[in-house]
Scaffold this motif. Structure first.
Motif, PDB file in Angstrom:
ATOM      1  N   VAL A 225      34.543  35.439  33.203  1.00  0.00           N
ATOM      2  CA  VAL A 225      35.218  36.551  33.264  1.00  0.00           C
ATOM      3  C   VAL A 225      34.787  37.439  31.848  1.00  0.00           C
ATOM      4  O   VAL A 225      34.508  38.682  31.929  1.00  0.00           O
ATOM      5  N   ARG A 250      36.169  42.056  41.367  1.00  0.00           N
ATOM      6  CA  ARG A 250      36.810  41.323  40.364  1.00  0.00           C
ATOM      7  C   ARG A 250      37.878  40.246  41.289  1.00  0.00           C
ATOM      8  O   ARG A 250      37.742  39.158  41.281  1.00  0.00           O
ATOM      9  N   THR A 251      38.107  40.763  42.460  1.00  0.00           N
ATOM     10  CA  THR A 251      38.644  39.999  43.430  1.00  0.00           C
ATOM     11  C   THR A 251      38.016  38.728  43.891  1.00  0.00           C
ATOM     12  O   THR A 251      38.502  37.452  43.986  1.00  0.00           O
ATOM     13  N   LYS A 254      37.303  36.372  41.319  1.00  0.00           N
ATOM     14  CA  LYS A 254      38.566  35.315  40.878  1.00  0.00           C
ATOM     15  C   LYS A 254      38.655  34.348  41.761  1.00  0.00           C
ATOM     16  O   LYS A 254      38.898  33.290  41.372  1.00  0.00           O
ATOM     17  N   ALA A 278      44.101  33.261  36.555  1.00  0.00           N
ATOM     18  CA  ALA A 278      44.357  34.479  36.584  1.00  0.00           C
ATOM     19  C   ALA A 278      44.855  35.551  35.504  1.00  0.00           C
ATOM     20  O   ALA A 278      44.338  36.813  35.399  1.00  0.00           O
ATOM     21  N   PHE A 281      41.991  37.386  34.001  1.00  0.00           N
ATOM     22  CA  PHE A 281      41.549  38.672  34.326  1.00  0.00           C
ATOM     23  C   PHE A 281      42.337  39.739  33.951  1.00  0.00           C
ATOM     24  O   PHE A 281      41.876  40.874  34.215  1.00  0.00           O
TER      25      PHE A 281
END
Length: 375
Positions: A225, A250-251, A254, A278, A281
């Motif tokens: 991250v 980013r999705t 993750k 989560a 982020f």
């Protein structure tokens, strides 16, 4: 008794030299504990020495043996720290081999093993030794040394992965907004990151101590991250389309981090672990959400996402978004930034340059109009 304690120290020094000379600094296939063989040999010697001493004395001789345990535990930690330092120097400039990553895991496991052994030894000695010595027995310093070594080793392992990921994340620099309407999937580099995470972590699952593997996984997640966030902050002129693309990236990241760093490979990650990933982020998500916002609503989105956001943070995001200097000044006024705030000076200077360029461009346009009117 002096002769006995002298022989104790000589024998222990001989043992220590021998186990280190025989240490291969690797793990064999039959090593169930996944620790360095020298640590097992040392602990076995400590245990047998303690049993022999108890049969003769639980007084001064036993206390002297305790001081020897403390001395050689410290030396052993120093030996492992030296080996770790060699790897730390190398990882600054180049990738480590699987054998070197495995050695890091061995040092990690051995540090845990030695710390636990030191705690047990302390409790045994305190229970057995004469009352007058009990308060003087403490191996906490040794335990702390091994815990420090353990944490340092995990950090080096994560750095080993970072070396492999840096070049991949550098691919973010080519993200552009030529066809923002066609943005519908994550960038290719995100799959490269996912592949590298799997390639790096999977071989270590069966090596790293189960009690510290979750912490290792979380450390990896945190660092990935941080790498992504650092690359985002390097970008400039981030339009709404690019921001949308980065949100898709980013999705994807993750999801791949949650899968690759899942401490439980045979099933889904726990809800607690998923939430922890989560949360890592959250900040960069707010940044990207702000950058997606049209300039007209930029200030409102920023203050909503970052209620305690500073002037410096707001200016940084405006620069990343490529907001015109004159507009930046207007938004700073609305933000309530002090007139003498240092950030204003650079923006005003940029606005002046921007204005001068605009005037020059206007002069050129007018000259061209006059030229064509003459025909």
């Amino acid at each position: 008794m002096h002769i006995y304690t002298t022989l104790q120290e000589q024998d222990m020094q001989k043992m220590f030299n021998q186990i280190l000379s025989e240490e291969s600094w690797s793990l064999d296939a039959f090593n169930r504990k996944k620790v360095l063989s020298s640590s097992r040999d040392m602990v076995f010697y400590f245990s047998s020495s303690r049993q022999k001493c108890i049969e003769l004395s639980t007084g001064g001789a036993y206390f002297h043996l305790y001081t020897l345990f403390k001395k050689f535990l410290s030396r052993y930690a120093t030996q492992m720290a030296g080996k770790l330092e060699e790897i730390k120097v190398k990882v600054q400039t180049e990738e480590l081999s699987l054998e070197e990553d495995t050695l890091l895991c061995a040092i990690l496991n051995t540090s845990e093993y030695c710390a636990g052994t030191a705690k047990e030894m302390q409790s045994y000695i305190v229970a057995d030794i004469d009352t007058q010595y009990k308060s003087q027995v403490s191996l906490e310093e040794s335990v702390e040394a091994f815990h420090t070594l353990l944490a340092d080793t995990i950090s080096t392992l994560v750095q080993s992965l970072a070396i492999q990921l840096n070049e991949i994340f550098a691919g973010m620099a080519v993200i552009n907004d030529e066809k923002p309407d066609l943005v519908s999937d994550a960038s290719p580099y995100t799959q490269d990151v996912a592949n590298q995470l799997e390639h790096f972590i999977d071989p270590l699952r069966s090596i790293i101590s189960p009690s510290h593997f979750p912490f290792f996984c979380e450390s990896v997640a945190t660092h990935v991250v941080e790498l992504f966030s650092a690359e985002v902050y390097k970008l400039s002129g981030i339009s709404e389309g690019i921001a949308v693309q980065l949100m898709l990236d980013r999705t994807a990241l993750k999801a791949s981090i949650g899968k690759s760093t899942n401490p439980n490979p045979s099933g889904p990650a726990s809800e607690r672990y998923t939430k922890r990933v989560a949360r890592k982020f959250q900040h960069i998500e707010k940044v990207l959400r702000t950058l997606q916002t049209p300039t007209t609503f930029l200030l409102d989105t920023f203050t909503t996402s970052f209620p305690d956001g500073s002037v410096e943070e707001f200016v940084r995001l405006m620069k990343m978004k490529g907001v015109k200097y004159t507009t930046q000044i207007e938004l700073l006024d609305q933000f309530g930034a002090p007139a003498d705030h240092p950030a204003r000076a650079a923006i005003i200077e940029g606005a002046e340059v921007e204005g001068t360029y605009g005037e020059r461009l206007g002069d050129k346009v007018n000259a061209m109009k006059d030229f064509f009117k003459s025909f």
